[in-house]
Design a protein around this motif. Sequence first.
Motif, mmCIF file in Angstrom:
data_model
loop_
_atom_site.group_PDB
_atom_site.id
_atom_site.type_symbol
_atom_site.label_atom_id
_atom_site.label_comp_id
_atom_site.label_asym_id
_atom_site.label_seq_id
_atom_site.Cartn_x
_atom_site.Cartn_y
_atom_site.Cartn_z
ATOM 1 N N ARG A 1 33.493 37.432 45.468
ATOM 2 C CA ARG A 1 34.459 37.780 47.243
ATOM 3 C C ARG A 1 35.199 36.777 46.189
ATOM 4 O O ARG A 1 36.381 36.573 46.985
ATOM 5 C CB ARG A 1 33.272 36.036 47.721
ATOM 6 C CG ARG A 1 34.419 35.425 48.920
ATOM 7 C CD ARG A 1 34.820 36.318 50.334
ATOM 8 N NE ARG A 1 33.639 36.869 50.378
ATOM 9 C CZ ARG A 1 33.697 37.442 52.000
ATOM 10 N NH1 ARG A 1 35.450 38.158 52.610
ATOM 11 N NH2 ARG A 1 32.865 38.235 52.386
ATOM 12 N N CYS A 2 35.725 35.662 45.434
ATOM 13 C CA CYS A 2 36.734 35.459 44.817
ATOM 14 C C CYS A 2 36.235 34.863 43.355
ATOM 15 O O CYS A 2 35.427 34.489 43.264
ATOM 16 C CB CYS A 2 37.021 33.906 46.238
ATOM 17 S SG CYS A 2 36.104 32.937 46.079
ATOM 18 N N VAL A 3 37.389 33.779 42.428
ATOM 19 C CA VAL A 3 37.286 33.110 40.761
ATOM 20 C C VAL A 3 37.372 31.895 41.200
ATOM 21 O O VAL A 3 38.725 31.971 42.221
ATOM 22 C CB VAL A 3 37.277 34.089 40.190
ATOM 23 C CG1 VAL A 3 37.344 33.772 39.040
ATOM 24 C CG2 VAL A 3 37.375 35.785 40.495
ATOM 25 N N ILE A 4 36.933 30.682 40.525
ATOM 26 C CA ILE A 4 37.610 29.250 41.315
ATOM 27 C C ILE A 4 38.041 29.287 38.965
ATOM 28 O O ILE A 4 35.857 29.544 38.056
ATOM 29 C CB ILE A 4 36.553 28.498 41.126
ATOM 30 C CG1 ILE A 4 36.503 28.954 42.723
ATOM 31 C CG2 ILE A 4 36.419 27.410 41.017
ATOM 32 C CD1 ILE A 4 34.512 28.172 43.392
ATOM 33 N N ALA A 5 38.120 29.172 38.438
ATOM 34 C CA ALA A 5 38.851 28.966 37.191
ATOM 35 C C ALA A 5 39.236 27.591 36.419
ATOM 36 O O ALA A 5 39.977 27.411 37.330
ATOM 37 C CB ALA A 5 39.153 30.046 36.099
ATOM 38 N N ILE A 6 38.583 26.621 36.412
ATOM 39 C CA ILE A 6 38.628 25.256 35.625
ATOM 40 C C ILE A 6 38.818 24.886 34.577
ATOM 41 O O ILE A 6 38.441 25.645 33.542
ATOM 42 C CB ILE A 6 37.477 24.083 36.390
ATOM 43 C CG1 ILE A 6 36.656 24.133 38.080
ATOM 44 C CG2 ILE A 6 38.426 22.389 36.140
ATOM 45 C CD1 ILE A 6 36.097 23.779 37.802
ATOM 46 N N SER A 7 40.292 24.551 34.154
ATOM 47 C CA SER A 7 40.863 25.128 32.780
ATOM 48 C C SER A 7 40.531 25.551 31.981
ATOM 49 O O SER A 7 39.910 25.749 31.012
ATOM 50 C CB SER A 7 40.454 23.998 31.821
ATOM 51 O OG SER A 7 40.586 21.997 32.923
ATOM 52 N N PRO B 1 41.030 37.337 45.596
ATOM 53 C CA PRO B 1 41.577 36.046 45.477
ATOM 54 C C PRO B 1 40.819 34.914 44.035
ATOM 55 O O PRO B 1 39.747 34.800 43.626
ATOM 56 C CB PRO B 1 41.571 35.025 46.514
ATOM 57 C CG PRO B 1 41.442 36.746 47.489
ATOM 58 C CD PRO B 1 40.340 37.501 46.699
ATOM 59 N N SER B 2 41.393 34.119 43.376
ATOM 60 C CA SER B 2 41.747 33.193 42.494
ATOM 61 C C SER B 2 41.774 32.016 42.804
ATOM 62 O O SER B 2 43.273 32.150 43.365
ATOM 63 C CB SER B 2 42.010 33.899 41.089
ATOM 64 O OG SER B 2 41.280 34.866 40.161
ATOM 65 N N LEU B 3 41.518 31.134 42.151
ATOM 66 C CA LEU B 3 41.651 29.697 42.258
ATOM 67 C C LEU B 3 41.772 29.069 40.420
ATOM 68 O O LEU B 3 40.389 29.250 40.020
ATOM 69 C CB LEU B 3 40.926 28.629 43.205
ATOM 70 C CG LEU B 3 41.266 27.180 42.882
ATOM 71 C CD1 LEU B 3 42.872 27.249 43.737
ATOM 72 C CD2 LEU B 3 40.321 26.405 44.134
#
Length: 308
Positions: free
Chosen positions: A174-180, A237-239
């Motif tokens: 569905r989407c991607v979440i990338a922290i640092s 989508p990415s955050l």
Amino acid sequence: MVSFAQRMINARVRYLEKPLIACVTHQPSLRWVSGIYARFAYKTQSDMQFTRTRLGHGGLSVPAVWCDQGTPHRNGVILYLHGGAYTVGGAASHKQLAARLAGVCGLRAVLPEYRLAPEYPFPAGLDDAFTAYHALLAKGYEGGHIVLAGDSAGAGLAYALLLRILGGDLPKPRCVIAISPWADMQFTSPTFQDNKRAEMMLPHSWLKRARRMYLAGDDPASPFVSPINGDFTGAPPSLILIGGEEVLLGDAHKMAARLEQDGVEVALIVQPDVPHIWPMHFGQSAESDRAIDDIARFTRSQFNTPSA
């Protein structure tokens, strides 16, 4: 203006975590120490639940932990890939963050304990992540029910996994979440040097040592270890979230630019005066809680689209 609580966290990270990471060069020892430290540093809330499992597909399997908070109200799962420079980390250090993200997003979360270097160099971790994704599909989750997420090396691994998914013609997440995100093993970004003193958590020596152990002679320019070099045409989508003083600030900008160049929707949040993967300190500072809220808002918006 940075909160007083965040200043206290920053001091602890700079004067305790960073020297500890730099001085413990034996990876099994560092894994043990980081797991013990996480019990005191990161917040476990009363309604969090952790259940060990295995994610298997095609005769392969990887140990994992279901990390839940409350009752999910969406049919979806966060596949959370932990950070630790591909050499440390796991459920002991990251299960609380995975559970918190599950709770605020209304989903479940599962954290694969992928194999680590130097015992298992590239592509072992990527292979395990790919097995975990296949296993979720086999369990009945559609691609659109899966959120790829990770921090630091785990965020880079999430994008490497996404490249393999796109190349293998599998259902897309569905989407991607990338922290640092650590997304460039060539260390080409100017911030890798320019932010060396401002960086609160990551010693240069450790990143270089971890890169050497993980690659074991492989090409640092490969998009499967440096996803800023990949082709993400058709990706979801990415955050991306990054601290303004991190040595990996350039990685985040380059990753966002790479996605935009390939026509992918991406949101980049740069938060000043916070350390590497600061959302791990949820419940302890306003800055960390705000980051968790940003992730929840982004994820919920993706599941509220007409195709959800």
